[in-house]
Design an enzyme around this catalytic site. Sequence first.
Site, PDB file in Angstrom:
ATOM      1  N   SER A   1       0.864  -1.170   0.000  1.00  0.00           N
ATOM      2  CA  SER A   1       0.000   0.000   0.000  1.00  0.00           C
ATOM      3  C   SER A   1       0.906   1.226   0.000  1.00  0.00           C
ATOM      4  O   SER A   1       1.892   1.278  -0.738  1.00  0.00           O
ATOM      5  CB  SER A   1      -0.927  -0.018   1.208  1.00  0.00           C
ATOM      6  OG  SER A   1      -1.816   1.068   1.178  1.00  0.00           O
TER       7      SER A   1
ATOM      8  N   TYR B   1      -4.128   7.778  -7.515  1.00  0.00           N
ATOM      9  CA  TYR B   1      -3.216   6.878  -6.808  1.00  0.00           C
ATOM     10  C   TYR B   1      -3.654   6.745  -5.355  1.00  0.00           C
ATOM     11  O   TYR B   1      -3.755   5.637  -4.823  1.00  0.00           O
ATOM     12  CB  TYR B   1      -1.788   7.398  -6.880  1.00  0.00           C
ATOM     13  CG  TYR B   1      -0.798   6.510  -6.155  1.00  0.00           C
ATOM     14  CD1 TYR B   1      -0.298   5.366  -6.762  1.00  0.00           C
ATOM     15  CD2 TYR B   1      -0.375   6.812  -4.861  1.00  0.00           C
ATOM     16  CE1 TYR B   1       0.594   4.533  -6.100  1.00  0.00           C
ATOM     17  CE2 TYR B   1       0.519   5.987  -4.188  1.00  0.00           C
ATOM     18  CZ  TYR B   1       0.999   4.854  -4.811  1.00  0.00           C
ATOM     19  OH  TYR B   1       1.882   4.030  -4.146  1.00  0.00           O
TER      20      TYR B   1
ATOM     21  N   LYS C   1      -4.961   3.224  -3.378  1.00  0.00           N
ATOM     22  CA  LYS C   1      -4.373   2.686  -2.158  1.00  0.00           C
ATOM     23  C   LYS C   1      -5.379   2.684  -1.004  1.00  0.00           C
ATOM     24  O   LYS C   1      -5.348   1.783  -0.153  1.00  0.00           O
ATOM     25  CB  LYS C   1      -3.117   3.470  -1.787  1.00  0.00           C
ATOM     26  CG  LYS C   1      -1.978   3.306  -2.792  1.00  0.00           C
ATOM     27  CD  LYS C   1      -1.602   1.842  -2.997  1.00  0.00           C
ATOM     28  CE  LYS C   1      -0.415   1.670  -3.918  1.00  0.00           C
ATOM     29  NZ  LYS C   1      -0.058   0.248  -4.149  1.00  0.00           N
TER      30      LYS C   1
END
Length: 272
Positions: free
Chosen positions: A134, A148, A152
């Site tokens: 992660s 992004y 995550k």
Amino acid sequence: MAKTIFITGASRGFGKIWAEAFLKRGDNVVATARNLDALTGLVNIYGKQILPLQLDVNNRADCFAAIEKATAHFGAIDVLINNAGYGLFGTIEETSEQEARDQIETNFFGLLWVTQAILPVMRKQGHGHIIQLSSVLGITTLPVLGLYNASKFAVEGLSETLASEVKGFGINVTLIEPNGFATDWAGASAVNTTQLEVYDGVRAAFQAGLTDDIFGIPEATAEAVLKLVDSENPPLRLFLGKVALPWAGQVYQDRLATWNEWADVAAAAHGK
């Protein structure tokens, strides 16, 4: 006793560094990459210890096939490290539909497909450790990395849920939460949106915060990952670097303060 480690995205960065660290100490490694040429050096040195497999994690069927090949080759898979992924740089408004879908497809769905593929193997074995790469940006956010961050955050929710579902099968789950490291994640591996001039100030502020002191040395993470894999009781989350944990701690402290300010409003909304 030697372990068998399955690592996605092993052609560069963390994936390649960690693969070599496992190989050096005598573990078996299944190293996947889109381009197997990048793994030739490791194959030449470690021979039968490493099984290179070409894999695009976006293809679910190929993920299942890769796990099947790896299991047939080594007989078991003790650890899965879902490392494949990339960074998409651009503000939310600048991001095209295709760029957004591609980011989530690789960083989230690719990880999901490999995870689903390994679970029957680990359940049958009665043990296993799934390690999801992660980011501290799965806990807090930075501008210019919205998709992004979102990918995550999704990995965080998936993996925390998974941990509660598979603990009874002897399977552990860990989220690795790095801060910035001096890999090519923000360079050759990155994708950039078409920029809108109106966000030049946001980009400038973002770039100004990227000082050298916040970036760790990638090779220094290997020892932490080896310790994680060897732990009999691994944590759900492991931060890597000096920046990530203090930052996350401050974020949670600020969140709790704000939530508590609105506690009366929240309680009244219960209705009884």
